[in-house]
Scaffold this motif. Structure first.
Motif, short mmCIF file in Angstrom:
data_model
loop_
_atom_site.label_atom_id
_atom_site.label_comp_id
_atom_site.label_asym_id
_atom_site.label_seq_id
_atom_site.Cartn_x
_atom_site.Cartn_y
_atom_site.Cartn_z
N ILE A 1 1.06 -1.25 0.07
CA ILE A 1 -0.04 0.18 0.03
C ILE A 1 0.91 1.21 0.06
CG2 ILE A 1 -1.72 1.18 1.35
CD1 ILE A 1 -2.63 -1.40 2.65
N PRO A 2 0.48 2.24 -0.90
CA PRO A 2 1.51 3.37 -0.69
C PRO A 2 1.64 3.86 0.73
CG PRO A 2 -0.24 3.78 -2.38
CD PRO A 2 -0.62 2.43 -1.66
N VAL A 3 2.84 4.14 1.13
CA VAL A 3 3.37 4.47 2.57
C VAL A 3 3.02 5.90 2.81
CG1 VAL A 3 5.11 4.50 4.14
CG2 VAL A 3 4.92 2.54 2.72
N ASP A 4 1.95 6.22 3.99
CA ASP A 4 1.78 7.35 4.15
C ASP A 4 3.07 8.31 4.85
OD1 ASP A 4 -0.99 7.65 3.74
OD2 ASP A 4 -1.30 6.13 5.24
N LYS A 5 3.20 9.28 4.51
CA LYS A 5 4.40 10.16 4.63
C LYS A 5 4.38 10.65 6.27
CE LYS A 5 6.61 11.25 0.45
NZ LYS A 5 5.67 10.40 -0.33
N THR A 6 2.99 11.49 6.37
CA THR A 6 2.90 12.23 7.84
C THR A 6 1.84 11.36 8.42
OG1 THR A 6 0.76 13.52 6.76
CG2 THR A 6 3.04 14.19 6.52
#
Length: 590
Positions: free
Chosen positions: A513-518
């Motif tokens: 899953i696209p990794v959340d930055k914040t």
């Protein structure tokens, strides 16, 4: 035997019975510096002589504020107490407003700080502290007097006889310290503890701790300004245990590997973190190693003391200890025989798995007002029961009120709250201290805490909810770092949840899953919320229909002491958290 009736008697008792070279050990500039029992007492006496020359009178108040536990704190503690003055230990992490309140309310005339950070906080409010004559620092700081100045002032021994006179005039019943409880609500309360309160608690708890006198080594890192760690430090001194002070929470795992302690105290949150770290390492394994790791974990989670699971289980446990758990132990220095846990409820699964790994966590219970121990588990003589806080210590009496509240009586119960007669009379009504905790004593004499009286609430359907029980269960999920159950007067319980951001990112990576930055992105990610909902649905199964958490919202902040979410002992400040997330409350209940 030297009779111990006052707190400053402990080092002298240690001198007579053990006289160890490493009574107190602190790391300075990368080197562990040892202070022997003799030097500890000599310096404490030097401090006492200096304080008398500085005009300290009996019942004066002196504040101690340190970001980490260290030798100087203990020398100052004994040096101050010997003059008949009282110590005012203060949490380093509280706000300047609270510093101002405590320093003014206690009337402290001197203040000893550990470092620049604390000094800056005190300096910000110095003009509002009319009683404060001077601030001294443990670290060398330009423009600030240093605690070593006292070692110079007190060097001349000609007034040691005056120190002895002061010591002899101090009775066991005299006030020793005022500890301001951080309080999950409102202004701090000054708990007045006498020498007798704390000394009796040390001596009445001593038989529960399986020390080989003069042969144990402790790692101390929980805040010494809290009565839990402070009482344990006196207990270590009583048993001739060498005390090594951890540099900080961040460096604690390095310090443990260097010191290889046999004992340390911890709060459940830290034990949870240790377990999570070990568990994460297990997830990185592959093949047979991974299978063995999780077989051992499953076995550990079924642990019952005293061979209650039978021969076949014990045989498997022997193998698991050799192959897997020995490595856990090695990771914690290799010598750790005992962890003492207090300040909040320990999850039973952690009590089981650490006992299975031969690093038993003995959970105890008490409050600042009870100096602190009321009950504690003991692995010996069938004195340990998972899910309880053990049996009552000697000479302490407990009765359960009609509404389930735990009431306590004994030599450990405080003198009262400083300058607050009304609150004192409420807390000590009918000769018992009212703990505010709900509990029960089982047929074998084990005390079990079920909730905080003040924290229980009713739903609009009239059903009682115990938030702590739900919160402890939910924190078993690795996705959940912090949780607060809400719903007073609402139709069902809800919750605010701070996700374990680090773990969520690992999970996203693993599931492509696209990794959340914040953290904000994580808190608003529907996939994360759905995954946490699955965790909650499973954990909800243990509870009655009216108790199940039906709705929750994720918070983007890391809940912290400095952020105001938690007290210095990592308990939830419920009122403040509720206030912070009013908007989320509206989302849950409309």
């Amino acid at each position: 035997m030297t009779e111990i009736t006052r707190l400053f008697d402990f080092p002298y008792y240690q001198l007579k019975h053990y006289n160890i070279q490493d009574a107190l050990v602190t790391k300075y500039n990368g080197v562990w510096i040892k202070t022997s029992t003799e030097e500890y007492i000599a310096k404490a006496n030097t401090v006492s002589r200096a304080l008398l020359r500085m005009g300290i009178q009996k019942d004066d108040k002196i504040a101690l504020i340190s970001t980490n536990n260290r030798t100087e704190w203990n020398i100052m503690d004994i040096g101050i107490l010997q003059t008949g003055a009282q110590t005012i230990p203060i949490y380093p992490t509280i706000s300047e407003t609270d510093y101002e309140f405590v320093l003014n309310h206690s009337g402290a005339i001197y203040c000893f700080v550990s470092d620049m950070e604390v000094l800056e906080k005190v300096n910000l409010i110095k003009t509002n502290l009319p009683n404060l004559k001077e601030v001294f620092s443990f670290d060398e700081i330009e423009g600030c007097k240093n605690w070593k100045d006292l070692l110079v002032i007190g060097e001349d021994q000609s007034n040691q006889d005056v120190v002895e006179d002061r010591k002899n005039s101090i009775k066991s019943e005299d006030l020793a310290t005022i500890i301001y409880t951080s309080g999950t609500t409102g202004k701090p309360k000054g708990v007045m503890l006498s020498h007798k309160n704390i000394v009796s608690n040390v001596l009445n708890s001593a038989s529960r701790i399986p020390f080989t006198a003069g042969e144990s080594r402790a790692m101390s890192f929980l805040p010494i300004c809290h009565i839990f760690e402070r009482m344990i430090l006196y207990l270590y001194q009583y048993y001739g245990v060498s005390i090594y002070f951890g540099e900080s929470i961040e460096k604690i795992s390095d310090n443990i590997k260097e010191v290889r302690p046999t004992v340390m105290s911890a709060v459940p949150r830290l034990i949870e973190k240790v377990y999570d770290k070990i568990y994460s390492k297990g997830l990185e394994l592959t093949g047979l190693k991974r299978k063995l790791f999780f077989w051992a974990v499953d076995l550990g989670l079924k642990y019952e003391p005293y061979g209650a699971n039978g021969f076949w289980y014990e045989l498997q446990l022997k193998i698991a200890r050799k192959l897997i758990f020995s490595k856990w132990r090695e990771g914690l220095g290799g010598n750790l025989d005992l962890l003492v846990s207090g300040s909040a409820a320990l999850q039973p699964r952690l009590a089981r798995i650490f006992a299975a790994a031969q690093m038993p966590v003995v959970e105890g219970y008490g409050l600042t007002e009870t100096s602190p121990v009321i009950a504690v588990n003991d692995m010996r003589n069938f004195g340990f029961k998972v899910g309880t806080v053990g049996k009552l210590i000697d000479n302490v009496e407990v009765k359960i009120a009609e509404d389930g509240e735990i009431l306590c009586k004994g030599p450990n119960v405080m003198l009262g709250y400083y300058k607050d007669e009304e609150l004192t009379n409420q807390a000590l009504a009918d000769g018992y201290f009212h703990t505010g905790d709900i509990g029960e004593i089982d047929s074998e004499g084990f005390l079990k805490i079920t909730d905080r009286k003040k924290e229980m609430f009713k739903t609009s359907g009239g059903k009682y909810i115990s938030p702590q029980l739900l919160e402890n269960a939910m924190k078993q999920s690795r996705f959940i770092e912090q949780i607060m159950v809400i719903g007073d007067g609402q139709k069902m319980p809800g919750a605010f949840i701070q996700p374990n951001f680090e773990f969520v990112r690992e999970w996203e990576k693993l599931h492509k899953i696209p990794v959340d930055k914040t953290n904000e992105e994580i808190a608003s990610n529907p996939k994360v919320k759905q995954r946490i909902k699955e965790e909650i649905d499973v954990l909800n199964e243990k509870f009655g229909n009216w108790e199940k958490i039906k709705r929750f919202e994720l918070t983007p902040d890391v809940w912290s002491i400095s952020g105001g979410h938690l007290t210095p002992t990592l308990k939830l400040k419920r009122k403040i958290v509720l206030e912070k997330y009013k908007d989320l409350f509206q989302k849950i209940y409309g």
